[in-house]
Design an enzyme around this catalytic site. Structure first.
Site, mmCIF file in Angstrom:
data_model
loop_
_atom_site.group_PDB
_atom_site.id
_atom_site.type_symbol
_atom_site.label_atom_id
_atom_site.label_comp_id
_atom_site.label_asym_id
_atom_site.label_seq_id
_atom_site.Cartn_x
_atom_site.Cartn_y
_atom_site.Cartn_z
ATOM 1 C CG HIS A 49 -0.327 -0.367 2.492
ATOM 2 N ND1 HIS A 49 -0.064 -1.679 2.857
ATOM 3 C CD2 HIS A 49 0.139 0.398 3.496
ATOM 4 C CE1 HIS A 49 0.519 -1.683 4.040
ATOM 5 N NE2 HIS A 49 0.662 -0.448 4.451
HETATM 6 P P1 AMP Z 1 1.830 0.179 7.365
HETATM 7 O O1 AMP Z 1 1.431 -1.268 7.184
HETATM 8 O O2 AMP Z 1 2.741 0.406 8.520
HETATM 9 O O3 AMP Z 1 2.369 0.785 6.107
HETATM 10 O O4 AMP Z 1 0.525 1.009 7.708
HETATM 11 C C1 AMP Z 1 -0.760 0.492 7.619
HETATM 12 C C2 AMP Z 1 -1.744 1.649 7.525
HETATM 13 O O5 AMP Z 1 -3.040 1.086 7.422
HETATM 14 C C3 AMP Z 1 -1.752 2.551 8.754
HETATM 15 O O6 AMP Z 1 -1.621 3.900 8.319
HETATM 16 C C4 AMP Z 1 -3.102 2.285 9.420
HETATM 17 O O7 AMP Z 1 -3.661 3.449 9.972
HETATM 18 C C5 AMP Z 1 -3.936 1.775 8.271
HETATM 19 N N1 AMP Z 1 -4.948 0.785 8.637
HETATM 20 C C6 AMP Z 1 -4.858 -0.180 9.579
HETATM 21 N N2 AMP Z 1 -5.941 -0.986 9.539
HETATM 22 C C7 AMP Z 1 -6.721 -0.508 8.539
HETATM 23 C C8 AMP Z 1 -7.956 -0.917 7.983
HETATM 24 N N3 AMP Z 1 -8.606 -1.998 8.441
HETATM 25 N N4 AMP Z 1 -8.460 -0.207 6.961
HETATM 26 C C9 AMP Z 1 -7.824 0.878 6.458
HETATM 27 N N5 AMP Z 1 -6.649 1.324 6.944
HETATM 28 C C10 AMP Z 1 -6.101 0.631 7.961
#
Ligand code: AMP
Length: 179
Positions: A117
């Protein structure tokens, strides 16, 4: 129990109590579910989905995800270059809708969530969800890999070098600095 199964979502939204969930229901798979959540959906096409980050760390914080299953950065190879450039372009187009905000586009070196992502995040960091030093450092140190740099590395080396857990932890625990 290993450290990853013990670990909660970095936003503390995961629960470490209650009945055991199947891997499919594990918090680290949450983005896959959110990709089809109309409440979070911003835009989608045959190649990508853009969602609002559920725990935004700034006024504007979006995630661009490929429709193709690519679980992590180490799964990337040069065949993904076109897709990554497309994700970046889509992120820039979205950011252009908020001309008064400055944005960065990039990936966490050690993402907590499955499915690659691209973070599209405004640089105000004005959000009640930005609560910890780890949150701050994950977006303001070299833990945050600019999308341009990641694409360049993939182009030159054919893969993305991963950061060791130890180096990742060190970056996240560095003293707070004004970027
Ligand atoms: P990272 O995996 O460290 O790059 O970050 C994961 C991102 O996903 C973080 O910014 C979280 O706030 C976000 N996040 C976590 N769970 C969810 C979810 N279920 N849906 C959307 N965003 C999410």
């Amino acid at each position: 129990m290993n450290s990853s199964s013990k670990r909660k979502n970095d936003d503390d939204s995961g629960s470490s109590t209650g009945p055991k969930k199947s891997f499919r229901g594990h918090w680290s798979q949450g983005l896959l579910q959110s990709m089809s959540d109309p409440a979070l959906l911003v835009e989608k096409d045959e190649k990508i989905v853009i969602i609002k980050d559920k725990y935004p760390k700034a006024k504007y914080h979006f995630l661009v995800l490929p429709q193709e299953c690519i679980p992590d950065l180490k799964s990337l190879n040069s065949s993904h270059l076109k897709l990554l450039k497309y994700m970046h372009k889509k992120g820039e187009n979205l950011a252009a809708q908020y001309p008064s905000s400055e944005f960065r586009f990039g990936y966490h070196a050690i993402p907590s969530m499955s499915q690659i992502h691209l973070h599209v995040i405004s640089q105000d960091f004005n959000s009640p969800c930005l609560k910890t030093k780890k949150h701050w450092n994950s977006f303001t140190t070299s833990y945050f890999i600019d999308s341009d740099m990641l694409i360049q590395q993939l182009k030159e080396e054919g893969n993305v070098k991963s950061l060791s857990e130890a180096n990742g932890k060190q970056l996240l625990s560095e003293p707070l600095k004004c970027p």
